[in-house]
Design an enzyme around this catalytic site. Structure first.
Site, PDB file in Angstrom:
ATOM      1  N   HIS A   1       0.680  -1.093  -0.132  1.00 47.87           N
ATOM      2  CA  HIS A   1       0.029   0.024  -0.094  1.00 47.87           C
ATOM      3  C   HIS A   1       0.820   1.081   0.035  1.00 47.87           C
ATOM      4  CE1 HIS A   1       1.042   0.095   4.118  1.00 47.87           C
ATOM      5  NE2 HIS A   1       0.642  -1.030   4.405  1.00 47.87           N
TER       6      HIS A   1
ATOM      7  N   ARG B   1      -3.327  -5.581   6.840  1.00 44.68           N
ATOM      8  CA  ARG B   1      -4.570  -6.168   7.396  1.00 44.68           C
ATOM      9  C   ARG B   1      -5.697  -5.097   7.280  1.00 44.68           C
ATOM     10  NH1 ARG B   1      -0.270  -7.296  10.932  1.00 44.68           N
ATOM     11  NH2 ARG B   1       0.000  -9.607  11.079  1.00 44.68           N
TER      12      ARG B   1
ATOM     13  N   LYS C   1       5.298   2.980  11.785  1.00 49.84           N
ATOM     14  CA  LYS C   1       3.944   2.379  12.252  1.00 49.84           C
ATOM     15  C   LYS C   1       4.248   1.167  13.047  1.00 49.84           C
ATOM     16  CE  LYS C   1       0.206   0.043  10.809  1.00 49.84           C
ATOM     17  NZ  LYS C   1       0.554  -1.262  11.324  1.00 49.84           N
TER      18      LYS C   1
ATOM     19  N   GLN D   1       2.923  -2.042  -8.440  1.00 53.37           N
ATOM     20  CA  GLN D   1       3.097  -0.982  -7.858  1.00 53.37           C
ATOM     21  C   GLN D   1       4.717  -0.561  -7.675  1.00 53.37           C
ATOM     22  OE1 GLN D   1       1.047   0.050  -4.038  1.00 53.37           O
ATOM     23  NE2 GLN D   1      -0.119  -1.865  -4.247  1.00 53.37           N
TER      24      GLN D   1
ATOM     25  N   ASP E   1      -0.366  -7.278  -8.058  1.00 53.22           N
ATOM     26  CA  ASP E   1      -0.696  -5.794  -7.942  1.00 53.22           C
ATOM     27  C   ASP E   1       0.585  -5.280  -7.327  1.00 53.22           C
ATOM     28  OD1 ASP E   1      -2.670  -3.686  -7.532  1.00 53.22           O
ATOM     29  OD2 ASP E   1      -2.089  -4.104  -5.339  1.00 53.22           O
ATOM     30  N   ASP E   2       1.310  -5.964  -6.321  1.00 49.38           N
ATOM     31  CA  ASP E   2       2.370  -5.776  -5.469  1.00 49.38           C
ATOM     32  C   ASP E   2       3.543  -5.278  -6.800  1.00 49.38           C
ATOM     33  OD1 ASP E   2       1.045  -6.103  -3.380  1.00 49.38           O
ATOM     34  OD2 ASP E   2       2.232  -7.806  -2.932  1.00 49.38           O
TER      35      ASP E   2
HETATM   36  P1  AMP Z   1       4.959  -5.276   6.256  1.00 51.36           P
HETATM   37  O1  AMP Z   1       4.728  -5.367   5.005  1.00 51.36           O
HETATM   38  O2  AMP Z   1       3.478  -5.018   7.190  1.00 51.36           O
HETATM   39  O3  AMP Z   1       6.009  -6.249   7.265  1.00 51.36           O
HETATM   40  O4  AMP Z   1       5.699  -3.626   6.460  1.00 51.36           O
HETATM   41  C1  AMP Z   1       6.866  -3.516   5.773  1.00 51.36           C
HETATM   42  C2  AMP Z   1       7.527  -1.998   5.907  1.00 51.36           C
HETATM   43  O5  AMP Z   1       6.656  -1.299   5.636  1.00 51.36           O
HETATM   44  C3  AMP Z   1       7.722  -2.148   7.612  1.00 51.36           C
HETATM   45  O6  AMP Z   1       8.839  -1.445   7.890  1.00 51.36           O
HETATM   46  C4  AMP Z   1       6.706  -1.076   8.103  1.00 51.36           C
HETATM   47  O7  AMP Z   1       6.679  -0.622   9.279  1.00 51.36           O
HETATM   48  C5  AMP Z   1       6.287  -0.465   6.832  1.00 51.36           C
HETATM   49  N1  AMP Z   1       5.014   0.074   7.119  1.00 51.36           N
HETATM   50  C6  AMP Z   1       3.829  -0.544   7.212  1.00 51.36           C
HETATM   51  N2  AMP Z   1       2.991   0.308   7.035  1.00 51.36           N
HETATM   52  C7  AMP Z   1       3.228   1.470   7.053  1.00 51.36           C
HETATM   53  C8  AMP Z   1       2.674   2.618   6.999  1.00 51.36           C
HETATM   54  N3  AMP Z   1       1.201   2.901   7.166  1.00 51.36           N
HETATM   55  N4  AMP Z   1       3.380   3.836   6.790  1.00 51.36           N
HETATM   56  C9  AMP Z   1       4.830   3.707   6.898  1.00 51.36           C
HETATM   57  N5  AMP Z   1       5.353   2.319   6.783  1.00 51.36           N
HETATM   58  C10 AMP Z   1       4.519   1.602   7.022  1.00 51.36           C
END
Ligand code: AMP
Length: 281
Positions: free
Chosen positions: A34, A190, A151, A81, A77-78
Protein backbone atom coordinates in the site's frame (compact mmCIF):
# COMPACT_ATOMS: atom_id res chain seq x y z
CA UNK A 1 12.49 -4.23 -12.38
CA UNK A 2 14.43 -7.46 -12.01
CA UNK A 3 12.78 -10.22 -9.95
CA UNK A 4 14.76 -12.85 -8.02
CA UNK A 5 13.51 -15.94 -6.22
CA UNK A 6 16.87 -17.31 -5.16
CA UNK A 7 19.24 -15.74 -2.63
CA UNK A 8 22.43 -16.81 -4.41
CA UNK A 9 21.35 -15.15 -7.66
CA UNK A 10 20.23 -11.97 -5.94
CA UNK A 11 23.49 -11.80 -3.99
CA UNK A 12 25.51 -12.25 -7.18
CA UNK A 13 23.56 -9.49 -8.95
CA UNK A 14 23.95 -7.11 -6.02
CA UNK A 15 27.68 -7.83 -5.67
CA UNK A 16 28.21 -6.94 -9.33
CA UNK A 17 26.22 -3.72 -8.98
CA UNK A 18 28.04 -2.82 -5.78
CA UNK A 19 31.39 -3.39 -7.51
CA UNK A 20 30.23 -0.81 -10.07
CA UNK A 21 29.59 1.72 -7.32
CA UNK A 22 25.88 1.23 -6.63
CA UNK A 23 24.59 2.38 -3.25
CA UNK A 24 21.96 -0.03 -2.03
CA UNK A 25 18.74 0.84 -0.22
CA UNK A 26 16.61 -2.04 1.08
CA UNK A 27 12.90 -2.20 1.94
CA UNK A 28 11.79 -5.52 3.49
CA UNK A 29 8.03 -6.19 3.38
CA UNK A 30 5.45 -8.94 3.63
CA UNK A 31 3.66 -7.76 0.48
CA UNK A 32 0.02 -6.70 0.04
CA UNK A 33 1.64 -3.37 -0.66
CA UNK A 34 0.00 0.00 0.00
CA UNK A 35 1.07 3.65 0.02
CA UNK A 36 2.90 3.16 3.32
CA UNK A 37 5.25 0.63 1.73
CA UNK A 38 5.55 2.72 -1.41
CA UNK A 39 6.61 5.76 0.64
CA UNK A 40 9.56 3.68 1.87
CA UNK A 41 10.46 2.77 -1.71
CA UNK A 42 10.24 6.48 -2.62
CA UNK A 43 12.61 7.45 0.19
CA UNK A 44 15.02 4.63 -0.72
CA UNK A 45 14.91 5.77 -4.33
CA UNK A 46 15.73 9.36 -3.37
CA UNK A 47 18.74 8.27 -1.28
CA UNK A 48 20.26 5.39 -3.30
CA UNK A 49 21.19 4.23 -6.79
CA UNK A 50 19.80 0.69 -6.38
CA UNK A 51 16.53 0.00 -4.54
CA UNK A 52 15.71 -3.53 -3.45
CA UNK A 53 12.38 -4.62 -2.04
CA UNK A 54 11.66 -8.04 -0.58
CA UNK A 55 8.27 -9.68 -0.24
CA UNK A 56 8.17 -12.58 2.16
CA UNK A 57 5.38 -13.55 4.54
CA UNK A 58 7.60 -14.88 7.28
CA UNK A 59 5.98 -17.82 9.08
CA UNK A 60 8.23 -17.59 12.15
CA UNK A 61 6.98 -14.16 13.18
CA UNK A 62 3.30 -15.16 13.34
CA UNK A 63 2.17 -16.30 16.77
CA UNK A 64 -1.32 -16.85 15.35
CA UNK A 65 -1.55 -19.54 12.67
CA UNK A 66 -4.81 -18.24 11.23
CA UNK A 67 -3.38 -14.70 10.91
CA UNK A 68 -0.52 -16.22 8.87
CA UNK A 69 -2.84 -18.29 6.71
CA UNK A 70 -5.14 -15.35 6.03
CA UNK A 71 -2.38 -12.82 5.42
CA UNK A 72 -3.30 -11.14 2.11
CA UNK A 73 -1.23 -12.10 -0.93
CA UNK A 74 -1.53 -9.72 -3.91
CA UNK A 75 1.70 -10.39 -5.79
CA UNK A 76 0.66 -9.16 -9.25
CA UNK A 77 -0.64 -5.88 -7.91
CA UNK A 78 2.49 -5.54 -5.71
CA UNK A 79 4.75 -5.95 -8.75
CA UNK A 80 2.83 -3.26 -10.63
CA UNK A 81 3.08 -0.84 -7.72
CA UNK A 82 6.81 -1.49 -7.34
CA UNK A 83 7.43 -0.89 -11.05
CA UNK A 84 5.43 2.36 -10.89
CA UNK A 85 7.46 3.44 -7.85
CA UNK A 86 10.73 2.85 -9.70
CA UNK A 87 11.93 -0.07 -7.57
CA UNK A 88 14.94 -1.76 -9.24
CA UNK A 89 14.90 -5.24 -7.74
CA UNK A 90 12.27 -7.45 -6.12
CA UNK A 91 13.31 -10.47 -4.04
CA UNK A 92 10.41 -12.86 -3.55
CA UNK A 93 11.74 -16.10 -2.07
CA UNK A 94 9.93 -19.23 -0.89
CA UNK A 95 9.91 -20.43 2.72
CA UNK A 96 12.41 -23.19 1.78
CA UNK A 97 14.72 -20.60 0.26
CA UNK A 98 14.76 -18.53 3.44
CA UNK A 99 14.84 -21.48 5.86
CA UNK A 100 16.75 -24.12 3.88
CA UNK A 101 17.40 -26.30 6.93
CA UNK A 102 13.99 -25.73 8.52
CA UNK A 103 12.84 -22.74 10.59
CA UNK A 104 15.07 -23.53 13.57
CA UNK A 105 18.20 -23.58 11.40
CA UNK A 106 18.32 -19.81 11.04
CA UNK A 107 20.00 -17.86 13.80
CA UNK A 108 17.79 -16.06 16.32
CA UNK A 109 18.76 -13.11 18.53
CA UNK A 110 17.98 -12.11 22.09
CA UNK A 111 16.55 -8.59 22.19
CA UNK A 112 16.31 -8.56 25.98
CA UNK A 113 13.61 -6.42 27.58
CA UNK A 114 12.39 -5.19 24.16
CA UNK A 115 10.91 -8.66 23.63
CA UNK A 116 9.24 -8.66 27.02
CA UNK A 117 6.85 -5.76 26.67
CA UNK A 118 3.95 -4.59 24.47
CA UNK A 119 4.04 -6.55 21.18
CA UNK A 120 6.63 -8.92 22.67
CA UNK A 121 4.25 -9.83 25.49
CA UNK A 122 1.15 -10.00 23.31
CA UNK A 123 2.78 -11.99 20.54
CA UNK A 124 5.23 -14.50 22.06
CA UNK A 125 8.05 -15.36 19.66
CA UNK A 126 7.11 -12.57 17.24
CA UNK A 127 10.35 -10.58 17.52
CA UNK A 128 12.42 -13.76 17.51
CA UNK A 129 10.93 -14.44 14.06
CA UNK A 130 11.44 -10.85 12.93
CA UNK A 131 15.11 -11.06 14.01
CA UNK A 132 15.60 -14.35 12.16
CA UNK A 133 14.20 -13.13 8.86
CA UNK A 134 15.60 -9.61 8.85
CA UNK A 135 19.00 -10.97 9.90
CA UNK A 136 18.95 -13.44 7.02
CA UNK A 137 17.78 -10.79 4.53
CA UNK A 138 20.51 -8.37 5.63
CA UNK A 139 23.15 -11.07 5.11
CA UNK A 140 21.89 -11.68 1.57
CA UNK A 141 21.29 -8.06 0.50
CA UNK A 142 24.06 -6.29 2.46
CA UNK A 143 22.46 -2.86 1.97
CA UNK A 144 23.96 0.46 3.03
CA UNK A 145 20.52 1.83 3.96
CA UNK A 146 17.56 0.00 5.47
CA UNK A 147 14.08 1.60 5.38
CA UNK A 148 11.50 0.87 8.07
CA UNK A 149 8.10 2.37 8.91
CA UNK A 150 7.45 4.08 12.23
CA UNK A 151 4.05 2.36 12.16
CA UNK A 152 5.82 -0.66 13.70
CA UNK A 153 7.59 1.33 16.41
CA UNK A 154 8.82 -1.56 18.56
CA UNK A 155 9.95 -3.43 15.45
CA UNK A 156 12.06 -0.40 14.47
CA UNK A 157 13.77 -0.59 17.87
CA UNK A 158 14.27 -4.35 17.63
CA UNK A 159 15.76 -4.11 14.12
CA UNK A 160 18.00 -1.20 15.10
CA UNK A 161 19.29 -3.41 17.93
CA UNK A 162 19.66 -6.34 15.51
CA UNK A 163 21.82 -4.22 13.19
CA UNK A 164 24.07 -3.35 16.15
CA UNK A 165 24.18 -7.00 17.34
CA UNK A 166 25.15 -8.14 13.84
CA UNK A 167 27.97 -5.58 13.87
CA UNK A 168 26.70 -3.85 10.73
CA UNK A 169 28.26 -0.51 11.62
CA UNK A 170 28.11 0.80 8.05
CA UNK A 171 24.36 0.17 7.70
CA UNK A 172 22.10 3.13 8.35
CA UNK A 173 18.54 2.47 9.52
CA UNK A 174 16.08 5.07 8.21
CA UNK A 175 12.73 5.26 9.99
CA UNK A 176 9.99 6.74 7.81
CA UNK A 177 6.74 8.41 8.99
CA UNK A 178 3.50 6.46 9.17
CA UNK A 179 1.28 6.97 6.11
CA UNK A 180 -2.38 7.29 7.05
CA UNK A 181 -5.82 7.14 5.48
CA UNK A 182 -7.83 10.41 5.44
CA UNK A 183 -9.50 9.48 8.77
CA UNK A 184 -6.10 8.86 10.37
CA UNK A 185 -6.11 5.07 10.24
CA UNK A 186 -2.53 3.89 9.68
CA UNK A 187 -2.28 2.08 6.37
CA UNK A 188 -1.77 -1.63 6.89
CA UNK A 189 -2.02 -4.76 4.80
CA UNK A 190 -4.50 -6.07 7.38
CA UNK A 191 -6.91 -3.14 6.77
CA UNK A 192 -8.16 -4.82 3.62
CA UNK A 193 -9.62 -7.60 5.77
CA UNK A 194 -11.84 -5.16 7.69
CA UNK A 195 -15.57 -5.16 6.93
CA UNK A 196 -17.12 -1.83 5.93
CA UNK A 197 -18.46 -1.27 9.45
CA UNK A 198 -15.17 -2.20 11.09
CA UNK A 199 -13.30 0.06 8.68
CA UNK A 200 -15.63 2.98 9.46
CA UNK A 201 -14.84 2.57 13.17
CA UNK A 202 -11.10 1.97 12.88
CA UNK A 203 -10.21 5.69 12.74
CA UNK A 204 -10.85 5.77 16.50
CA UNK A 205 -7.35 4.41 17.15
CA UNK A 206 -5.81 7.53 15.64
CA UNK A 207 -8.28 9.77 17.51
CA UNK A 208 -7.12 8.15 20.76
CA UNK A 209 -3.45 8.77 19.92
CA UNK A 210 -4.20 12.41 19.11
CA UNK A 211 -6.10 12.74 22.37
CA UNK A 212 -3.21 11.21 24.37
CA UNK A 213 -0.80 13.70 22.83
CA UNK A 214 -3.08 16.73 23.20
CA UNK A 215 -3.67 16.10 26.93
CA UNK A 216 0.03 15.87 27.74
CA UNK A 217 0.06 19.10 29.76
CA UNK A 218 -3.44 18.99 31.19
CA UNK A 219 -4.21 15.44 32.30
CA UNK A 220 -2.90 12.38 34.05
CA UNK A 221 -2.20 9.59 31.60
CA UNK A 222 -4.27 7.12 33.65
CA UNK A 223 -7.36 9.30 33.04
CA UNK A 224 -6.74 9.62 29.29
CA UNK A 225 -5.90 5.91 29.06
CA UNK A 226 -9.24 5.00 30.65
CA UNK A 227 -11.13 7.35 28.29
CA UNK A 228 -9.38 5.80 25.28
CA UNK A 229 -10.09 2.25 26.39
CA UNK A 230 -13.76 3.08 26.87
CA UNK A 231 -13.96 4.74 23.47
CA UNK A 232 -12.28 1.77 21.76
CA UNK A 233 -14.57 -0.72 23.50
CA UNK A 234 -17.61 1.40 22.55
CA UNK A 235 -16.54 1.10 18.91
CA UNK A 236 -16.33 -2.69 19.18
CA UNK A 237 -12.61 -3.18 19.85
CA UNK A 238 -11.00 -5.56 22.29
CA UNK A 239 -8.04 -3.62 23.66
CA UNK A 240 -4.64 -5.29 24.05
CA UNK A 241 -3.01 -2.13 25.35
CA UNK A 242 -3.15 1.65 25.41
CA UNK A 243 0.35 2.47 26.60
CA UNK A 244 2.74 5.33 27.16
CA UNK A 245 6.51 4.90 27.07
CA UNK A 246 9.75 6.78 26.81
CA UNK A 247 10.28 7.21 23.06
CA UNK A 248 13.98 6.29 23.10
CA UNK A 249 13.89 3.25 25.36
CA UNK A 250 10.26 2.08 25.17
CA UNK A 251 10.38 1.76 28.97
CA UNK A 252 6.75 2.02 30.18
CA UNK A 253 5.81 5.36 31.73
CA UNK A 254 2.95 5.52 34.23
CA UNK A 255 2.46 9.18 33.43
CA UNK A 256 3.63 11.92 31.06
CA UNK A 257 7.30 12.76 31.64
CA UNK A 258 8.08 16.47 31.46
CA UNK A 259 10.58 17.42 28.77
CA UNK A 260 11.12 13.82 27.62
CA UNK A 261 10.26 12.38 24.18
CA UNK A 262 7.31 10.04 24.58
CA UNK A 263 5.47 7.51 22.48
CA UNK A 264 1.85 6.45 22.86
CA UNK A 265 1.09 2.98 21.53
CA UNK A 266 -2.19 1.19 20.93
CA UNK A 267 -2.98 -2.38 19.95
CA UNK A 268 -6.59 -3.43 19.61
CA UNK A 269 -8.62 -6.10 17.86
CA UNK A 270 -11.86 -5.71 15.97
CA UNK A 271 -13.35 -9.03 14.90
CA UNK A 272 -10.42 -11.13 13.74
CA UNK A 273 -8.23 -8.18 12.84
CA UNK A 274 -5.56 -6.84 15.15
CA UNK A 275 -4.41 -3.27 14.51
CA UNK A 276 -1.47 -1.39 16.00
CA UNK A 277 -0.47 2.25 15.83
CA UNK A 278 1.62 4.79 17.71
CA UNK A 279 2.42 8.48 17.98
CA UNK A 280 5.62 10.15 19.11
CA UNK A 281 5.51 13.53 20.89
P1 AMP B 1 4.96 -5.16 6.47
O1 AMP B 1 4.75 -5.51 5.04
O2 AMP B 1 3.71 -4.89 7.23
O3 AMP B 1 5.91 -6.09 7.18
O4 AMP B 1 5.71 -3.75 6.44
C1 AMP B 1 6.90 -3.56 5.75
C2 AMP B 1 7.48 -2.22 6.13
O5 AMP B 1 6.55 -1.20 5.78
C3 AMP B 1 7.75 -2.10 7.64
O6 AMP B 1 8.95 -1.38 7.85
C4 AMP B 1 6.54 -1.32 8.09
O7 AMP B 1 6.76 -0.59 9.28
C5 AMP B 1 6.32 -0.38 6.91
N1 AMP B 1 4.94 0.12 6.93
C6 AMP B 1 3.81 -0.60 7.05
N2 AMP B 1 2.73 0.22 7.08
C7 AMP B 1 3.20 1.48 6.98
C8 AMP B 1 2.59 2.78 6.97
N3 AMP B 1 1.27 2.93 7.06
N4 AMP B 1 3.40 3.85 6.84
C9 AMP B 1 4.74 3.72 6.74
N5 AMP B 1 5.38 2.53 6.76
C10 AMP B 1 4.63 1.42 6.88
Amino acid sequence: MVIFKYAVELNKYISARRANGAQIGFVPTMGALHEGHISLIGKAKADNTLVICSIFVNPTQFDDKSDFEKYPVTTEDDIEQLIDAGCDVLFIPSVDEMYPGGVSSVRGYDFGYLEQLLEGLQRPGHFHGVGQIVGRLLEIVEPQFLYLGQKDYQQCMVITKLVAMMGLYELKVVICPTVREPDGLAMSSRNRRLTETQRARAGVIYQCLVSIESKRDTSDFSVVQKECMELLVAKGFVVDYVALAHARTLQPAGNYLKGEPMVALIAARIGEIRLIDNMVF
